[in-house]
Design a protein around this motif. Structure first.
Motif, mmCIF file in Angstrom:
data_model
loop_
_atom_site.group_PDB
_atom_site.id
_atom_site.type_symbol
_atom_site.label_atom_id
_atom_site.label_comp_id
_atom_site.label_asym_id
_atom_site.label_seq_id
_atom_site.Cartn_x
_atom_site.Cartn_y
_atom_site.Cartn_z
ATOM 1 N N THR A 1 0.813 -1.218 0.000
ATOM 2 C CA THR A 1 0.000 0.000 0.000
ATOM 3 C C THR A 1 0.848 1.270 0.000
ATOM 4 O O THR A 1 0.414 2.302 -0.511
ATOM 5 N N CYS A 2 2.057 1.198 0.544
ATOM 6 C CA CYS A 2 2.901 2.394 0.591
ATOM 7 C C CYS A 2 3.601 2.669 -0.736
ATOM 8 O O CYS A 2 4.258 3.695 -0.887
ATOM 9 N N PRO B 1 -2.642 4.141 3.168
ATOM 10 C CA PRO B 1 -1.692 3.021 3.151
ATOM 11 C C PRO B 1 -1.807 2.083 4.338
ATOM 12 O O PRO B 1 -1.155 1.034 4.364
ATOM 13 N N ASP C 1 -6.067 -2.101 0.127
ATOM 14 C CA ASP C 1 -6.202 -1.243 -1.046
ATOM 15 C C ASP C 1 -7.038 -1.924 -2.129
ATOM 16 O O ASP C 1 -6.670 -2.972 -2.644
#
Length: 210
Positions: free
Chosen positions: A145-146, A154, A158
């Motif tokens: 997510t980052c 994040p 997601d």
């Protein structure tokens, strides 16, 4: 070679894993940005990949027609596609998706970790649409997510970013062929070996033990 300061810890993992497996690590070129050319099957007109020569087909031809035959001749392998997989992260993840698409008669399994498919989504999907995939194919598709483009938060699962949508589109093509894919969103995951190492047990069990 590890790009971000450490390895995936694959050797340590395999020391305690119940299956015997041969892993062939392939070194990329280190002059300038050679890696990005060697692992790019597509040349785009704009964006990240537009600056690099697309040598992905040359690289895969070398792996399939020179490296694999050499390994099969020198080691006690089971050479059939059912026992042959490919894996990589980032540009190597893109190459793994491409390999399972273009050389499905050679590879039956692929771990595509944080794949750089967002830069060439349309070209990749076009190739997936025009190539057959055996129903016994298994493909692991992941992202963190980052690192996701357009992620909202994040710290949560997601399902909205462009990175998710690209991986989901690839999963849809795989499922359409009757094959099996696993989407894995690593919450809080970054584009680095430290986080990819955490995925090793997940994709190894999915590809080789289920």
């Amino acid at each position: 070679r590890f790009t971000f300061g450490k390895s995936w810890g694959l050797k340590e993992f395999l020391e305690h894993w119940p299956k015997d497996i041969i892993v062939v690590g392939i070194e990329c070129g280190h002059e300038g940005e050679e890696r990005l050319s060697e692992y790019s099957p597509y040349r785009t007109k704009t964006g990240f990949l537009s600056k690099y020569e697309a040598m992905g087909d040359v690289t895969l031809n070398w792996i399939v027609n020179e490296i694999k035959p050499m390994i099969d001749s020198e080691y006690r392998t089971i050479p059939e596609r059912e026992c042959t997989g490919i894996a990589g992260s980032s540009m190597g993840g893109l190459m793994s998706v491409y390999a399972i698409t273009m050389y499905n008669t050679v590879f039956s399994k692929a771990a595509c970790v944080s794949s750089s498919i967002v830069f060439c989504r349309n070209q990749l999907l076009h190739d997936m649409n025009r190539n057959e995939m055996s129903p016994d194919t298994r493909v692991f598709l992941s992202w963190g997510t980052c690192e996701a483009r357009g992620v909202l938060n994040p710290e949560t699962e997601d399902t909205v970013s462009y990175t998710y949508k690209c991986n989901k589109a690839v999963e849809n093509r795989i499922q359409k062929a009757g094959a099996t894919a696993m989407l894995y969103c690593q919450v809080g995951g970054n584009h680095c070996e430290a986080d990819w190492e955490k995925q090793v047990p997940i994709f190894m069990d999915f590809l080789w033990r289920e």
